[in-house]
Scaffold this active site. Structure first.
Site: not given
Ligand SMILES: CC(=O)SCCNC(=O)CCNC(=O)[C@H](O)C(C)(C)COP(=O)(O)OP(=O)(O)OC[C@H]1O[C@@H](n2cnc3c(N)ncnc32)[C@H](O)[C@@H]1OP(=O)(O)O
Ligand SMILES: O=C([O-])CC(=O)C(=O)O
Length: 369
Positions: A188, A223, A256, A260, A262, A272, A314, A358
């Site tokens: 990804h 993640h 969070k 949800f 990304h 996906r 996920d 670096r």
């Molecule tokens: C296959 C994978 O690895 S996919 C990722 C799996 N991770 C998750 O599902 C964890 C839940 N999701 C999240 O924490 C985030 O969406 C992330 C980490 C995936 C992406 O994070 P970032 O790009 O840094 O976005 P960030 O965390 O800054 O969120 C932006 C805004 O959306 C909100 N937001 C983003 N995701 C969520 C969520 N899942 N639930 C509630 N609010 C959310 C944040 O609170 C923030 O709001 P604000 O601007 O009012 O403060």
């Molecule tokens: O792309 C990302 O940041 C996380 C993700 O969805 C993956 O690793 O599959």
């Protein structure tokens, strides 16, 4: 006085590498892997074919497809010391940590560990892909006091992986769905774990170290750890109404909601997730019980309405694993096992055209001298 450069928290949008491995084409809703769209590939190809695509750069011919399954199976065995060390770990050890420990041990068994050539790295990638299902599954079993389970070479790679997890020979439908999940998780672009692996590889460190670091990165619930968190959340409730209330409460508490959002898809659905939602529908149809799908769809509608957020991979992967009878602590280790194909390709690419990572900082601390 230091001059301040522009700092982007979380390195959002920053280009960290030039790669020919993969690219998220968000506008076109495509996940490009070595020129092909992973979503299209998921409709007709198997995980082993994507392993070939990632490591060899091409989709395999029919003969190559048979040969790659054979190569993976040739490497099923793991040194007995890995199993012995897993036996010594405390019961509360998460399988991701068991896996991190197990994978790390393998470095000592590599007699040519300093060889960074393409051929040596590819050989290691196939070896690790063969060994990982055994390490993954046994990290969970042994730590919980069960006897180790060993691979059955007469099953396909994915059928064997699922067999080792559940202890039962899977049906064709179960194998096909599990294989599709491995495929969707295979690569990804530049998530945190891939970045971690490339940063480690850029010091000329070996693939074992790079992947061990990537496991630690992938464990976090922002993640890979999110898939386990989604299932724990779904298991807290029994009805659509209770699930909606749970999500509303989380949002009110500014928590969070796992599964949800990304960093790259932002306000769009992860393509996906559409495939895994369909897989969940198939398993619900098999069981004549649509309750998990109904809960997840209600959650999806609520998150769109309340926050404009959409599911990532996920979210629907978790209930699919549940319906396949997979223990929750194995969800993230399975993600890592599948992703090893992509991670290995990135380590190989980094070693083939390396420059040490670096970066610099904007210093905001005190200065007394
Ligand atoms: C296959 C994978 O690895 S996919 C990722 C799996 N991770 C998750 O599902 C964890 C839940 N999701 C999240 O924490 C985030 O969406 C992330 C980490 C995936 C992406 O994070 P970032 O790009 O840094 O976005 P960030 O965390 O800054 O969120 C932006 C805004 O959306 C909100 N937001 C983003 N995701 C969520 C969520 N899942 N639930 C509630 N609010 C959310 C944040 O609170 C923030 O709001 P604000 O601007 O009012 O403060
Ligand atoms: O792309 C990302 O940041 C996380 C993700 O969805 C993956 O690793 O599959």
């Amino acid at each position: 006085m230091e001059t301040k450069e522009k700092f982007v928290p979380g390195l959002e949008g920053v280009i960290a590498a030039e790669t020919s491995i993969s690219f998220l084409d968000v506008d076109e809703e495509k996940i490009i892997i070595q020129g092909h769209d992973l979503i299209e590939l998921s409709k007709s190809k198997e995980y082993a074919e994507i392993v070939h695509l990632l490591l060899e750069g091409t989709l395999p011919t029919a003969t190559e497809k048979v040969s790659i399954e054979g190569t993976l199976k040739q490497h099923y065995d793991v040194p007995e010391v890995v199993i012995e060390v897993l036996r010594l770990l405390p019961k509360q050890t998460h399988p991701m940590d068991g896996m991190r420990t197990g994978l790390s041990i393998l470095a000592g068994f590599d007699e040519d560990i300093e060889d960074r050539t393409l051929a040596a790295n590819k050989k290691r990638a196939y070896q690790l892909l063969g060994q990982l299902p055994t390490i993954t599954v046994n990290s969970h079993r042994i730590i919980h006091g069960e006897e180790p389970i060993y691979p059955q070479a007469d099953l396909s790679y994915s059928a064997n992986f699922l067999y080792m997890i559940t202890g039962k020979k899977p049906s064709d439908l179960e194998t096909a769905i599990f294989d599709r999940l491995l495929l969707l998780y295979s690569e990804h672009e530049m998530p945190n774990s891939t970045f971690t692996a490339r940063v480690i590889a850029s010091t000329n460190s070996d693939i074992y170290g790079a992947l061990t670091g990537a496991i630690a990165s992938l464990k976090g619930n922002l993640h890979g750890g999110a898939n386990e968190a989604v299932m724990y959340m779904l298991n807290e409730v029994q009805t659509v109404e209770e699930f909606e209330e749970l999500l509303l409460n989380k949002l009110q508490q500014k928590e969070k909601v796992m599964g949800f959002g990304h960093r790259v898809y932002m306000k769009k659905i992860d393509p996906r997730a559409l495939i895994t939602k369909e897989a969940l529908r198939q398993l619900c149809m098999r069981d004549g019980d649509y309750s998990l799908l109904e809960m997840c769809e209600a959650g999806e509608r609520m998150m769109e309405r309340e926050k404009g957020l959409y599911p990532n991979l996920d979210y629907y992967a978790a209930p699919v694993y549940w319906k396949l009878g997979i223990p929750i602590p194995l969800y993230t280790p399975i993600f890592f096992s599948a992703r090893t194909a992509g991670l290995a390709a990135h380590v190989i690419e980094q070693h083939s055209n390396n420059r040490l990572y670096r970066p610099r900082v904007n210093y905001i601390g005190a200065r007394y001298a």
